[in-house]
Design an enzyme around this catalytic site. Structure first.
Site, mmCIF file in Angstrom:
data_model
loop_
_atom_site.group_PDB
_atom_site.id
_atom_site.type_symbol
_atom_site.label_atom_id
_atom_site.label_comp_id
_atom_site.label_asym_id
_atom_site.label_seq_id
_atom_site.Cartn_x
_atom_site.Cartn_y
_atom_site.Cartn_z
ATOM 1 N N GLY A 32 -37.866 -2.553 -0.382
ATOM 2 C CA GLY A 32 -38.677 -3.995 -0.237
ATOM 3 C C GLY A 32 -37.491 -5.498 -0.282
ATOM 4 O O GLY A 32 -38.236 -6.426 0.004
ATOM 5 N N GLU A 70 -36.749 2.870 -2.566
ATOM 6 C CA GLU A 70 -37.192 3.531 -1.716
ATOM 7 C C GLU A 70 -36.895 2.006 -1.035
ATOM 8 O O GLU A 70 -37.125 1.769 -0.026
ATOM 9 C CB GLU A 70 -38.174 3.575 -1.257
ATOM 10 C CG GLU A 70 -38.730 5.130 -2.361
ATOM 11 C CD GLU A 70 -40.124 5.079 -2.639
ATOM 12 O OE1 GLU A 70 -41.170 4.026 -2.345
ATOM 13 O OE2 GLU A 70 -41.301 6.131 -2.683
ATOM 14 N N ARG A 84 -40.785 -7.499 16.892
ATOM 15 C CA ARG A 84 -40.657 -8.211 15.478
ATOM 16 C C ARG A 84 -40.935 -9.036 15.487
ATOM 17 O O ARG A 84 -41.855 -10.029 14.795
ATOM 18 C CB ARG A 84 -39.631 -7.729 14.197
ATOM 19 C CG ARG A 84 -39.351 -6.663 13.710
ATOM 20 C CD ARG A 84 -38.325 -6.693 13.111
ATOM 21 N NE ARG A 84 -38.320 -7.140 11.829
ATOM 22 C CZ ARG A 84 -38.854 -8.380 11.274
ATOM 23 N NH1 ARG A 84 -37.119 -9.550 12.154
ATOM 24 N NH2 ARG A 84 -38.870 -8.487 10.039
ATOM 25 N N CYS A 93 -45.614 -8.706 30.727
ATOM 26 C CA CYS A 93 -46.408 -9.856 30.978
ATOM 27 C C CYS A 93 -47.294 -10.127 30.127
ATOM 28 O O CYS A 93 -48.938 -9.872 29.995
ATOM 29 C CB CYS A 93 -47.036 -8.538 32.239
ATOM 30 S SG CYS A 93 -46.379 -8.111 33.631
HETATM 31 C C1 LIG Z 1 -41.957 0.338 4.032
HETATM 32 C C2 LIG Z 1 -41.337 0.984 3.181
HETATM 33 C C3 LIG Z 1 -40.171 1.405 2.233
HETATM 34 C C4 LIG Z 1 -39.194 0.316 2.795
HETATM 35 O O1 LIG Z 1 -39.599 -0.619 2.726
HETATM 36 P P1 LIG Z 1 -38.082 -1.938 2.851
HETATM 37 O O2 LIG Z 1 -38.845 -3.642 2.708
HETATM 38 O O3 LIG Z 1 -38.109 -1.471 3.927
HETATM 39 O O4 LIG Z 1 -37.075 -1.423 2.102
HETATM 40 C C5 LIG Z 1 -40.587 1.724 0.361
HETATM 41 N N1 LIG Z 1 -41.042 2.635 0.480
HETATM 42 C C6 LIG Z 1 -42.823 2.552 1.067
HETATM 43 C C7 LIG Z 1 -43.655 3.213 0.287
HETATM 44 C C8 LIG Z 1 -42.579 1.769 2.177
HETATM 45 O O5 LIG Z 1 -44.074 1.519 2.701
#
Ligand SMILES: *Cc1c(COP(=O)(O)O)cnc(C)c1O
Length: 415
Positions: free
Chosen positions: A239, A274, A313, A343
């Protein structure tokens, strides 16, 4: 480190001129800096220091095999969200014992493949999912390590499509219900209820909500331990945001991790994170070539050969991406929309952007495109997906060739 800098008016990635890559590979083309990716991984890994930890790269951000291989060699674990991602990461040499499987909708075949591979843990998001993993583990005669993903109900203050940690979202199990869920899960003899996980959203420009969520999850772990659950790991998700606009400020990886370290230290917990975006976003650009200039209705347009199918994005999240000419062109004299050939009016890379004078043939770098760029690309308008290039110092190589017209129709039959 920003690997994209001008040397004698030519924009480089590490020691390679982007103009050279554009000339040899063509455009649109994604270019990634290997050293940036590895450095960002090391920033996470080193800042955790001596506490037991695992940095599981969220591979949905960029799942090119060469990128995965780099991170696997650096020692990273991986966060996967599908059987396809499991297939990819195993192909790239990822260590199954460092894989966590996230996601609200894991299918039985996907769970079974993950059990067969011997992944580290499942981050479970519902009670029926716990029951299914238990049944499949039983059938295989194995035990599955589990972390329940809890929803700490903190406001992640990010784009509403990528905020996941409030009670109205589909993700996780409400914190208030978590203890009851763990109690009921005791009946599943083939689950090892060893962890707790959370992930509150993506592109967070402030670490405060992440730290608040960590506090709530750690407090839950204390309550679970008091009830006799042998909780061994906490997975705090990804995140952390990155600066897309030049003046934006985001928490440094090391500062954020040091704050987590302080919270987890002394708790006999292995901490996991993560991160996706914060590892790969700044490592990549999308190269595009100017096709035409056009004025209509008092507006100026720069039409380029990359489109929303290559980088969605801007269209999907109203995202900002900095645009730099690959050959320096001096001060901004032009205000224009940078648009692609697709398009759809939503097909834009930038709107009302101040740019230097651009001529047909000029190559542009769309910056901070290493995360959620190529992976979200499609073949809409029967456009072939772009090539991908990895730069390492003065070396570069194509790590995914541009698709061919035959790739576009693979598997189809004109009856
Ligand atoms: C998308 C996601 C992440 C990674 O998020 P980032 O903002 O790219 O760091 C980590 N864990 C889970 C469960 C996710 O869905």
């Amino acid at each position: 480190m920003n690997p994209f800098i001008y040397k004698e008016h030519a924009l480089h990635c590490e020691n390679v001129a982007l103009a050279e890559i554009a000339a040899r590979v063509g455009t649109p083309c994604y270019v990634y800096s290997a050293s940036t990716i590895v450095e960002n991984y090391h920033a996470y890994d080193e800042a955790f220091g001596d506490i037991p930890h695992m940095v599981c790269y969220a591979m949905k951000a960029n799942s090119n095999l060469a990128v995965l291989r780099l991170l696997a060699k650096a020692g990273a674990g991986f966060d996967i969200v599908s059987g396809g991602e499991l297939f990819r990461v195993l192909k790239a040499g990822g260590d199954p014992s460092k894989i966590v499987f996230s996601g609200v909708g894991k299918t039985a075949p996907e769970i079974d493949e993950a059990l067969a591979a011997g992944i580290f843990s499942f981050n479970c998001e519902s009670e029926p999912e716990l029951a299914l993993i238990d049944a499949l583990a039983h059938r295989r005669g194995v035990k599955a390590r589990i972390a329940v993903r809890v929803n700490p109900d903190v406001d992640a203050d990010t784009h509403h499509y990528i905020s996941t940690g409030s009670l109205e979202h589909k993700f996780g199990i409400a914190l208030a219900e978590a203890e009851k869920v763990y109690e009921r899960a005791r009946q599943h003899a083939n689950l090892v209820l060893e962890g707790v996980s959370c992930h509150i959203g993506s592109k967070l420009m402030d670490s405060a909500p992440l730290l608040e969520a960590a506090d709530l999850v750690l407090a839950l772990i204390e309550r679970l331990r008091a009830k006799g659950f042998d909780i061994q790991h906490v997975d705090l998700g990804g995140g952390l945001g990155v600066a897309y606009e030049p003046e934006e400020v985001t928490p440094a990886i090391r500062d954020y991790v040091r704050q987590l370290h302080a919270k987890v230290q002394g708790r006999s917990l292995r901490v996991m994170v993560e991160p996706g975006r914060s590892i790969v976003a700044a490592s990549g650009v999308l190269l595009a070539k100017t096709l035409y200039r056009k004025k209509t209705g008092g507006k100026e347009f720069v039409i380029v050969d990359a489109a929303m199918n290559d980088l969605i994005r801007p269209a999907l999240y109203s995202a900002y991406h900095e645009i730099l000419p690959v050959r320096a062109r001096g001060a901004a004299t032009l205000r224009a929309d940078v648009v692609g050939p697709v398009c759809e009016t939503g097909d834009f890379i930038a709107r009302d952007r101040d740019l230097p004078e651009l001529l047909p043939g000029d190559v542009l770098a769309v910056c901070t495109a290493g995360a959620y760029g190529f992976v979200q690309s499609s073949t809409y308008n029967a456009r072939r997906r772009a090539a991908e290039v990895l730069v390492e110092g003065s070396e570069w190589r194509v790590v995914r060739t541009r698709e061919t017209y035959d790739d576009l129709i693979r598997g189809e039959e004109a009856l």
